[in-house]
Design a protein around this motif. Structure first.
Motif, mmCIF file in Angstrom:
data_model
loop_
_atom_site.group_PDB
_atom_site.id
_atom_site.type_symbol
_atom_site.label_atom_id
_atom_site.label_comp_id
_atom_site.label_asym_id
_atom_site.label_seq_id
_atom_site.Cartn_x
_atom_site.Cartn_y
_atom_site.Cartn_z
ATOM 1 N N LYS A 166 0.427 4.584 -14.324
ATOM 2 C CA LYS A 166 -0.215 3.337 -13.936
ATOM 3 C C LYS A 166 0.188 2.248 -14.918
ATOM 4 O O LYS A 166 0.366 2.501 -16.113
ATOM 5 C CB LYS A 166 -1.736 3.479 -13.889
ATOM 6 N N ALA A 176 -0.488 -1.730 -11.047
ATOM 7 C CA ALA A 176 0.438 -0.957 -10.218
ATOM 8 C C ALA A 176 0.307 0.522 -10.590
ATOM 9 O O ALA A 176 -0.114 0.859 -11.701
ATOM 10 C CB ALA A 176 1.881 -1.426 -10.406
ATOM 11 N N VAL A 199 1.303 -1.240 -5.442
ATOM 12 C CA VAL A 199 1.251 -2.505 -6.171
ATOM 13 C C VAL A 199 -0.028 -3.238 -5.786
ATOM 14 O O VAL A 199 -0.228 -3.571 -4.621
ATOM 15 C CB VAL A 199 2.481 -3.382 -5.855
ATOM 16 N N HIS A 200 -0.875 -3.464 -6.748
ATOM 17 C CA HIS A 200 -2.155 -4.116 -6.491
ATOM 18 C C HIS A 200 -1.965 -5.611 -6.223
ATOM 19 O O HIS A 200 -0.966 -6.209 -6.667
ATOM 20 C CB HIS A 200 -3.106 -3.888 -7.662
ATOM 21 N N PRO A 205 5.794 -6.904 -6.474
ATOM 22 C CA PRO A 205 6.363 -5.593 -6.133
ATOM 23 C C PRO A 205 7.762 -5.395 -6.702
ATOM 24 O O PRO A 205 8.123 -4.283 -7.112
ATOM 25 C CB PRO A 205 6.386 -5.607 -4.598
ATOM 26 N N ALA A 208 7.425 -4.507 -10.292
ATOM 27 C CA ALA A 208 6.912 -3.143 -10.389
ATOM 28 C C ALA A 208 8.032 -2.133 -10.162
ATOM 29 O O ALA A 208 8.112 -1.111 -10.850
ATOM 30 C CB ALA A 208 5.791 -2.926 -9.377
#
Length: 220
Positions: A166, A176, A199-200, A205, A208
């Motif tokens: 994480k 993420a 991806v929060h 993204p 990430a």
């Protein structure tokens, strides 16, 4: 190449349909906005002669790709579905420096249409090597604008080898995640080469995915 991609795309899309059917049975709503972006990462290039990554979204569409002709290159370019460079990660080569670190650049480094002053890294990612310093579960630190400040902006915790990582910010908020892709259907097995990148909301993204590339270089 197209046959390999269509096979993976179809498998992911079918699994996504099963996941949605499973979600409908729950009593609370979960939308893409609250769940963030879910990407499936395949640790394989679409080109047979290359090593790299293929990334598709929840609908089975190609989002990102990486094609390398070397196993551990000093420079890796993350491309979108059309082949346009999104981010470039480059190994930092400094004499007498033990810590493995990489710079991340926007677009393609060395593009003749860009000025040299524009080729400034947006961040630096450093592998954690001292197990007696800082958080023991941290694998890498991310520093904005490749500065040498001691305070990190993001940290990667967990184990990339087991695909359980994480990304957290300086306040320990998760932005993420890397997860093993578990299939609902009993007859489907994705293995360790195919995993999820969650991806929060609010986190890029593409960035990430760049972190995934660096973790693979550092720990694979």
């Amino acid at each position: 190449m197209l046959c390999r991609f269509r096979s993976l795309s179809r498998a992911v899309h079918e699994e996504r349909v099963r996941e949605r059917q499973h979600e409908r049975k729950k009593t609370y709503p979960r939308t893409e906005a609250t769940m963030g972006t879910s990407l499936t990462v395949w640790r394989k290039s679409l080109l047979i002669s290359c090593k790299g990554f293929t990334v598709i979204d929840s609908e089975g569409n190609l989002v990102y790709r990486v094609d390398n002709y070397m196993g551990r290159p000093d420079e890796i370019t993350l491309m979108d579905a059309s082949g346009k460079s999104v981010l470039t990660v480059r190994r930092r080569s400094k004499k007498l420096v033990v810590v493995e670190s990489w710079n991340v650049y926007a677009g393609e480094v060395g593009n003749h249409q860009r000025k040299s002053s524009e080729e400034r890294p947006i961040c630096c990612v450093r592998k954690r090597v001292n197990i007696f310093q800082g958080k023991p579960k941290v694998q890498a630190y991310v520093y904005r604008e490749a500065s040498d400040k001691k305070r990190y902006d993001f940290a990667v915790e967990g184990s990339y080898a087991y695909r359980t990582c994480k990304v957290v910010d300086a306040s320990d908020k998760v932005v993420a995640e890397i997860r093993r892709k578990e299939a609902i259907a009993k007859d489907v097995s994705f293995g360790i080469e195919i995993f999820q990148l969650i991806v929060h909301p609010g986190f890029d993204p593409g960035f990430a995915m760049a972190l995934v590339l660096l973790l693979d270089q550092m720990f694979s």
